[in-house]
Design a protein around this motif. Sequence first.
Motif, PDB file in Angstrom:
ATOM      1  N   VAL A  79      13.489   4.522  -3.108  1.00  0.00           N
ATOM      2  CA  VAL A  79      12.802   4.865  -4.357  1.00  0.00           C
ATOM      3  C   VAL A  79      13.807   5.190  -5.456  1.00  0.00           C
ATOM      4  CG1 VAL A  79      10.784   5.779  -3.137  1.00  0.00           C
ATOM      5  CG2 VAL A  79      12.586   7.339  -3.857  1.00  0.00           C
ATOM      6  N   THR A  80      13.400   4.908  -6.677  1.00  0.00           N
ATOM      7  CA  THR A  80      14.129   5.396  -7.850  1.00  0.00           C
ATOM      8  C   THR A  80      13.249   6.429  -8.548  1.00  0.00           C
ATOM      9  OG1 THR A  80      13.256   3.652  -9.281  1.00  0.00           O
ATOM     10  CG2 THR A  80      15.337   3.211  -8.151  1.00  0.00           C
ATOM     11  N   LEU A  81      13.894   7.400  -9.185  1.00  0.00           N
ATOM     12  CA  LEU A  81      13.158   8.520  -9.782  1.00  0.00           C
ATOM     13  C   LEU A  81      13.019   8.354 -11.291  1.00  0.00           C
ATOM     14  CD1 LEU A  81      14.791  11.521  -7.892  1.00  0.00           C
ATOM     15  CD2 LEU A  81      12.720  10.236  -7.264  1.00  0.00           C
ATOM     16  N   GLU A 111       0.838  -1.201   0.000  1.00  0.00           N
ATOM     17  CA  GLU A 111       0.000   0.000   0.000  1.00  0.00           C
ATOM     18  C   GLU A 111       0.876   1.256   0.000  1.00  0.00           C
ATOM     19  OE1 GLU A 111      -2.758  -0.028   3.234  1.00  0.00           O
ATOM     20  OE2 GLU A 111      -4.170   1.316   2.260  1.00  0.00           O
ATOM     21  N   LEU A 112       1.958   1.226   0.799  1.00  0.00           N
ATOM     22  CA  LEU A 112       2.886   2.349   0.843  1.00  0.00           C
ATOM     23  C   LEU A 112       3.627   2.502  -0.488  1.00  0.00           C
ATOM     24  CD1 LEU A 112       4.339   1.904   4.425  1.00  0.00           C
ATOM     25  CD2 LEU A 112       3.498   4.064   3.516  1.00  0.00           C
ATOM     26  N   GLU A 113       4.071   1.378  -1.027  1.00  0.00           N
ATOM     27  CA  GLU A 113       4.790   1.416  -2.302  1.00  0.00           C
ATOM     28  C   GLU A 113       3.900   1.937  -3.427  1.00  0.00           C
ATOM     29  OE1 GLU A 113       7.612  -2.364  -0.998  1.00  0.00           O
ATOM     30  OE2 GLU A 113       6.108  -2.605  -2.567  1.00  0.00           O
ATOM     31  N   SER A 114       2.654   1.507  -3.415  1.00  0.00           N
ATOM     32  CA  SER A 114       1.710   1.977  -4.438  1.00  0.00           C
ATOM     33  C   SER A 114       1.501   3.481  -4.342  1.00  0.00           C
ATOM     34  CB  SER A 114       0.372   1.249  -4.293  1.00  0.00           C
ATOM     35  OG  SER A 114       0.531  -0.136  -4.480  1.00  0.00           O
ATOM     36  N   ALA A 115       1.425   3.974  -3.107  1.00  0.00           N
ATOM     37  CA  ALA A 115       1.239   5.414  -2.914  1.00  0.00           C
ATOM     38  C   ALA A 115       2.457   6.191  -3.428  1.00  0.00           C
ATOM     39  CB  ALA A 115       0.997   5.713  -1.438  1.00  0.00           C
ATOM     40  N   LEU A 116       3.655   5.685  -3.142  1.00  0.00           N
ATOM     41  CA  LEU A 116       4.865   6.374  -3.607  1.00  0.00           C
ATOM     42  C   LEU A 116       4.949   6.397  -5.125  1.00  0.00           C
ATOM     43  CD1 LEU A 116       7.374   4.995  -0.976  1.00  0.00           C
ATOM     44  CD2 LEU A 116       6.942   7.427  -1.406  1.00  0.00           C
ATOM     45  N   VAL A 117       4.648   5.259  -5.744  1.00  0.00           N
ATOM     46  CA  VAL A 117       4.737   5.180  -7.197  1.00  0.00           C
ATOM     47  C   VAL A 117       3.681   6.053  -7.875  1.00  0.00           C
ATOM     48  CG1 VAL A 117       4.544   3.581  -9.160  1.00  0.00           C
ATOM     49  CG2 VAL A 117       5.866   2.929  -7.159  1.00  0.00           C
TER      50      VAL A 117
END
Length: 646
Positions: free
Chosen positions: A556-558, A524-530
């Motif tokens: 994270v990668t940009l 859920e956190l990863e989805s929000a960041l992406v």
Amino acid sequence: MSETSLPFNDRVFPGKALKEEWEKSIKKPQEFWAEKAKAIDWFRTWDKVLDDSNPPFYKWFKGGVLNISYNALDRHLETPRKNALAYIWEGENGEVRTFTYYQLYREVNKLAKVFKNVGLKKGDRVAVYLPMIPELPITLLATARLGGVHMVVFSGFSAEALADRINDCEAKILVTSDGAYRRGKIVTLKDTADRALAATPTVEKVVVVKRTGQTVPMKEGRDVYYHDALAKVEANAFVPPEPMEATEPLFILYTSGTTGKPKGVQHGVGGYLVWGYWTLKWGFNPNDKDIWWCTADVGWITGHTYNVYAPLAMGITSLIFEGTPDYPAQDRWWEIIERHGVTILYTTPTAIRMFRKFGEEWINKHDISSLRLLGTVGEPINPEAWKWYYRVIGKEKLAIIDTWWQTETGGFMIAPLPGIELVPLKPGSATNPLPSIQAEVYDEKGQPTPTGTKGFLVIKTPWPGMMETLWKDPERYKQTYFGRWPNIYYTGDYAVKDPDGYFWLLGRADEVLKVAGHRIGTVELESALVSHPSVSEAAVMGKEDPVKGEVPVAFVTLRNGFSPSEELRADLIKHIRNTIGPIATPDAIIIVNKLPKTRSGKIMRRLLKAVLVGAALGDVSTLEDEASVEDIKATYEELKRQLEKK
């Protein structure tokens, strides 16, 4: 049943009461729970205590009919409890309100009449987005009185999280407030709710409690103030409690999972109430003279079971508090305990670690001698925090009831039980399973682990408080909880059993973080960041924290066109807070050139974890590019140096 199959032995268990109770519950579970269920009131008794014909969809007290609002309120009105206090409520601003059982009954009936007048029917869902104010349990009880299904969303969650949950359960009514007090400031809950409501077509009516008094937008025909609505029904309004099958749904509560979509845990009426009643009685044995304080927000399962349904069914007095433990000063809780004469405190290890950090002088300013029992919930408690709790709060006299359980279990599963007979306590251990709970620690192959060896905590047989299913997703229910080993409940937690048979809980075995007792899915956190325009990929790990237990750290990668900066990190943190909520705020965001992946493209999370904790990397033979790990190490060390300078 052989002696060796019992979870106790005579070396650490001096008495026989708990041993005999547990054995009775295993040998004759139908008779055992038929007897225990008499503690609550039924409109019609059951045809079968446990219908296990379609595992894992177990049905407890099948054919039984009851109403949980009736059990919480009506049945006390012909007893001296009618005029006893059900709730003492204290707001952050010092305001105090009290409700006797009769007064609470009147308020619940009036709100139930309002709901009935706007068309709420049995089975309809009511979403609840409120701070810790009396209207929160009142809303739950009014919904249950009509046979509705309530779905509480913690008031710290964002508009997006609220909308997702409303849409999944297709709620017809939303109950919220104009705002909430948080550390002396006003949090504008109605504004957040309005942003959610823009994307929730099933909501027909919004009931708004006036808590802070500021002017908020009210949509004509949809929004109504709580107090205005109640004023339009008669003061002695009465709504007959809807007869409910024991297996019909009472509430949905969403909890994070290892996939991005939160799981809608569905609990029924009968088994849940019986389990809640008896676990509270066994675990703390509260009486008419007690002031019970469970510090959990009703937005979580602990608040549902041990702030609303179990204490009210028992007819005891509960204290509920709106604020935070350290505002306006770090002795707020001890001041409350002294002023109200609290006798039982049930709180989280996170709170205990926080108070330990503050120092003993804040506690010693107050007379907390009214306390007779202490408890912990939400996450494993480390031995040092346990010892501090025992020494400083318990004055080396009070037992600590360390409880292990989950949203899905409905109530305590492993805990010391002074309500039956208190076993010797060990700092950091939740001790033994409750009656009827056959717990075990399994290895990867589904075999019991040797003593002292970490494995997966499982429950081998059904119990009354267990969830019935996942809302609208029975297949996910089967796969998530019973898919690993047939008809064995997989908890997702690691545990160890010591030579005395005591259980030691070691936290989550899956990709779910426990931040200050709150479960947050890494996906859920990863989805929000992406979802942020700058982020290409994200991987979130949990890192130990002395206060919160665990905090998220994001790698994270940009995307092309974006460069690392403090401003970007701050914007990503803000994005997480807005998307999920403040409780999900990462402790650090580490921007790297490349994430470590296998040749098949899977992110090697264990390597990221190793970087975080400074552990050996282990086998890297499947790693696509070893340079990525070195890059991550260097970036993380640089970030640590920068943080240490601040």
